[in-house]
Design a protein around this motif. Structure first.
Motif, PDB file in Angstrom:
ATOM      1  N   ILE A  29       7.106   3.357   0.060  1.00  0.00           N
ATOM      2  CA  ILE A  29       7.706   4.606   0.592  1.00  0.00           C
ATOM      3  C   ILE A  29       8.423   5.236  -0.639  1.00  0.00           C
ATOM      4  CG2 ILE A  29       7.507   3.829   2.792  1.00  0.00           C
ATOM      5  CD1 ILE A  29      10.921   4.205   1.020  1.00  0.00           C
ATOM      6  N   ASP A  30       8.541   6.744  -0.350  1.00  0.00           N
ATOM      7  CA  ASP A  30       9.134   7.530  -1.280  1.00  0.00           C
ATOM      8  C   ASP A  30      10.427   8.235  -0.566  1.00  0.00           C
ATOM      9  OD1 ASP A  30       7.404   9.330   0.389  1.00  0.00           O
ATOM     10  OD2 ASP A  30       7.377  10.615  -1.201  1.00  0.00           O
ATOM     11  N   SER A  31      10.607   8.221   0.671  1.00  0.00           N
ATOM     12  CA  SER A  31      11.450   8.865   1.545  1.00  0.00           C
ATOM     13  C   SER A  31      12.057   8.212   2.749  1.00  0.00           C
ATOM     14  CB  SER A  31      11.278  10.287   1.561  1.00  0.00           C
ATOM     15  OG  SER A  31       9.944  10.140   2.515  1.00  0.00           O
ATOM     16  N   GLU A  32      13.182   8.523   3.199  1.00  0.00           N
ATOM     17  CA  GLU A  32      13.481   7.990   4.372  1.00  0.00           C
ATOM     18  C   GLU A  32      12.545   8.409   5.697  1.00  0.00           C
ATOM     19  OE1 GLU A  32      17.723   7.963   7.006  1.00  0.00           O
ATOM     20  OE2 GLU A  32      17.430   9.514   5.595  1.00  0.00           O
ATOM     21  N   LEU A  84       0.615  -1.122   0.042  1.00  0.00           N
ATOM     22  CA  LEU A  84       0.061   0.102   0.091  1.00  0.00           C
ATOM     23  C   LEU A  84       0.884   1.401  -0.065  1.00  0.00           C
ATOM     24  CD1 LEU A  84       0.257   1.011   3.153  1.00  0.00           C
ATOM     25  CD2 LEU A  84      -1.438  -0.828   3.605  1.00  0.00           C
ATOM     26  N   ASP A  85       0.155   2.358  -0.460  1.00  0.00           N
ATOM     27  CA  ASP A  85       1.053   3.626  -0.446  1.00  0.00           C
ATOM     28  C   ASP A  85       1.178   4.146   1.101  1.00  0.00           C
ATOM     29  OD1 ASP A  85       1.306   6.412  -0.364  1.00  0.00           O
ATOM     30  OD2 ASP A  85       0.521   6.346  -2.223  1.00  0.00           O
ATOM     31  N   ALA A  86       2.548   4.054   1.226  1.00  0.00           N
ATOM     32  CA  ALA A  86       2.934   4.523   2.694  1.00  0.00           C
ATOM     33  C   ALA A  86       3.752   5.882   2.936  1.00  0.00           C
ATOM     34  CB  ALA A  86       3.589   3.532   3.252  1.00  0.00           C
ATOM     35  N   THR A  87       3.308   6.754   1.778  1.00  0.00           N
ATOM     36  CA  THR A  87       3.807   8.206   1.675  1.00  0.00           C
ATOM     37  C   THR A  87       3.244   8.819   2.780  1.00  0.00           C
ATOM     38  OG1 THR A  87       2.303   8.901  -0.081  1.00  0.00           O
ATOM     39  CG2 THR A  87       4.633   7.853  -0.663  1.00  0.00           C
ATOM     40  N   LEU A  88       3.690  10.147   3.038  1.00  0.00           N
ATOM     41  CA  LEU A  88       3.093  10.722   4.060  1.00  0.00           C
ATOM     42  C   LEU A  88       2.192  11.777   3.574  1.00  0.00           C
ATOM     43  CD1 LEU A  88       6.444  11.751   6.106  1.00  0.00           C
ATOM     44  CD2 LEU A  88       4.733   9.968   6.541  1.00  0.00           C
ATOM     45  N   ARG A  89       1.577  11.503   2.251  1.00  0.00           N
ATOM     46  CA  ARG A  89       0.522  12.407   1.801  1.00  0.00           C
ATOM     47  C   ARG A  89      -0.862  11.858   2.258  1.00  0.00           C
ATOM     48  NH1 ARG A  89       1.728  10.919  -4.365  1.00  0.00           N
ATOM     49  NH2 ARG A  89       1.898   8.882  -3.642  1.00  0.00           N
ATOM     50  N   PRO A  90      -1.860  12.826   2.282  1.00  0.00           N
ATOM     51  CA  PRO A  90      -3.339  12.566   2.754  1.00  0.00           C
ATOM     52  C   PRO A  90      -3.856  11.390   2.271  1.00  0.00           C
ATOM     53  CG  PRO A  90      -3.189  14.998   2.222  1.00  0.00           C
ATOM     54  CD  PRO A  90      -1.759  14.152   2.015  1.00  0.00           C
ATOM     55  N   LEU A  95      18.594   6.161  -1.599  1.00  0.00           N
ATOM     56  CA  LEU A  95      17.962   5.928  -0.456  1.00  0.00           C
ATOM     57  C   LEU A  95      17.706   4.371  -0.089  1.00  0.00           C
ATOM     58  CD1 LEU A  95      15.271   6.615   1.169  1.00  0.00           C
ATOM     59  CD2 LEU A  95      13.804   5.923  -1.102  1.00  0.00           C
ATOM     60  N   VAL A  96      18.022   3.460  -0.896  1.00  0.00           N
ATOM     61  CA  VAL A  96      18.204   2.019  -0.514  1.00  0.00           C
ATOM     62  C   VAL A  96      19.189   2.142   0.587  1.00  0.00           C
ATOM     63  CG1 VAL A  96      18.974  -0.265  -1.028  1.00  0.00           C
ATOM     64  CG2 VAL A  96      17.210   1.264  -2.277  1.00  0.00           C
ATOM     65  N   ALA A  97      20.650   2.637   0.200  1.00  0.00           N
ATOM     66  CA  ALA A  97      21.919   2.681   0.973  1.00  0.00           C
ATOM     67  C   ALA A  97      21.392   3.380   2.413  1.00  0.00           C
ATOM     68  CB  ALA A  97      23.123   3.307   0.205  1.00  0.00           C
ATOM     69  N   ARG A  98      20.867   4.618   2.446  1.00  0.00           N
ATOM     70  CA  ARG A  98      20.612   5.129   3.539  1.00  0.00           C
ATOM     71  C   ARG A  98      19.892   4.365   4.629  1.00  0.00           C
ATOM     72  NH1 ARG A  98      19.377   9.500   0.314  1.00  0.00           N
ATOM     73  NH2 ARG A  98      17.226   9.500   1.041  1.00  0.00           N
ATOM     74  N   LEU A  99      18.641   3.852   3.855  1.00  0.00           N
ATOM     75  CA  LEU A  99      17.879   2.944   5.113  1.00  0.00           C
ATOM     76  C   LEU A  99      18.604   1.769   5.527  1.00  0.00           C
ATOM     77  CD1 LEU A  99      14.543   3.165   3.072  1.00  0.00           C
ATOM     78  CD2 LEU A  99      15.015   4.241   5.107  1.00  0.00           C
ATOM     79  N   ALA A 100      19.383   1.063   4.500  1.00  0.00           N
ATOM     80  CA  ALA A 100      19.997  -0.101   4.789  1.00  0.00           C
ATOM     81  C   ALA A 100      21.091   0.253   6.155  1.00  0.00           C
ATOM     82  CB  ALA A 100      20.825  -0.622   3.408  1.00  0.00           C
ATOM     83  N   ALA A 101      21.622   1.427   5.986  1.00  0.00           N
ATOM     84  CA  ALA A 101      22.595   1.688   7.089  1.00  0.00           C
ATOM     85  C   ALA A 101      22.027   2.036   8.332  1.00  0.00           C
ATOM     86  CB  ALA A 101      23.218   3.072   6.576  1.00  0.00           C
ATOM     87  N   ARG A 102      20.888   1.968   8.598  1.00  0.00           N
ATOM     88  CA  ARG A 102      20.107   2.171   9.788  1.00  0.00           C
ATOM     89  C   ARG A 102      19.780   0.774  10.306  1.00  0.00           C
ATOM     90  NH1 ARG A 102      17.330   6.706  11.306  1.00  0.00           N
ATOM     91  NH2 ARG A 102      17.474   8.387  10.024  1.00  0.00           N
TER      92      ARG A 102
END
Length: 230
Positions: free
Chosen positions: A132-135, A101-107, A170-177
């Motif tokens: 998702i579209d962002s961290e 499902l769309d899990a962006t922060l949009r309404p 984005l993949v790398a930033r999230l994976a680093a977490r």
């Protein structure tokens, strides 16, 4: 959750989708694409609409199925990947083990992203894949209880970079977490090299659609390349 996700690690999930008006539209054709994907080594399938999900599940019952239903809700036209609980319930009843499902922060049509994720998990008992579209949207989805993430919507919202290829940063930033949920790389993965680089960036597995199952898009890329050299 481990029983479903563990066999997918390092593998390829193939998105078998065609919208009404496209040449390959139809559940029988989507089921055949899923069979071809399985023969090629795919470890899972992503599919749109209950009718396609049911047909694919019948054709390849052994492959985990990521199901969604693209529906345009008036006033929320940009949020169309399983936008409401009713679509999620239908996807679950059709046989999908994982609901995307769309899990962006949009309404969203029925409240916040977090409320939708929680309602889907509560009412269907299925795993939720947060597109998702962002961290920021990724972390919010995890806080809401999402079972996995996919970078599906990076490049398709104003809050994400508009790239020709996959958002591997984005993949790398999230994976680093060191996230506690699987991270799937998805979106504009045009080649085997793109897929390999996504795994190297830290993706749990890779989801590919158009580069495999949309002949018109594949043809357009060849045509564009030939025109550049003309």
């Amino acid at each position: 959750m481990d029983k479903i996700f563990s066999p997918l690690q390092g593998g390829l999930i193939v998105s078998c989708q065609a919208l009404e008006g496209e040449p390959l539209f139809g559940s029988e054709i989507m089921a055949k694409l899923a069979l071809a994907a399985r023969r090629g080594g795919a470890v899972g399938i992503r599919a749109n609409t209950p009718v396609d999900i049911a047909a694919i599940k019948h054709a390849v019952p052994e492959l985990p199925l990521f199901g969604l239903w693209k529906v345009v809700v008036p006033g929320f036209e940009e949020v169309y990947i399983t936008p409401r609980l009713r679509e999620a319930v239908a996807v679950a009843e059709a046989g999908a083990e994982i609901i995307a499902l769309d899990a962006t922060l949009r309404p969203h049509p029925e409240g916040s992203t977090a409320e939708l994720i929680q309602a889907v998990k509560r009412e269907t008992g299925r795993l939720v894949l947060a597109d998702i579209d962002s961290e920021a949207s990724a972390l919010a989805a995890i806080d809401a209880g999402a079972d996995a993430l996919s970078t599906t919507l990076s490049g398709y919202t104003p809050s994400s970079p508009q790239l020709l290829g996959p958002d591997l940063e984005l993949v790398a930033r999230l994976a680093a977490r060191n996230l506690l949920v699987p991270l799937f790389a998805e979106g504009r993965i045009h080649s085997p090299d793109d897929a390999r680089r996504a795994l190297e960036a830290g993706a749990f597995a890779v989801i590919v659609g158009g580069a495999i199952t949309r002949p018109a898009q594949i043809t357009q890329r060849f045509v564009a390349a030939l025109r550049q050299s003309a």
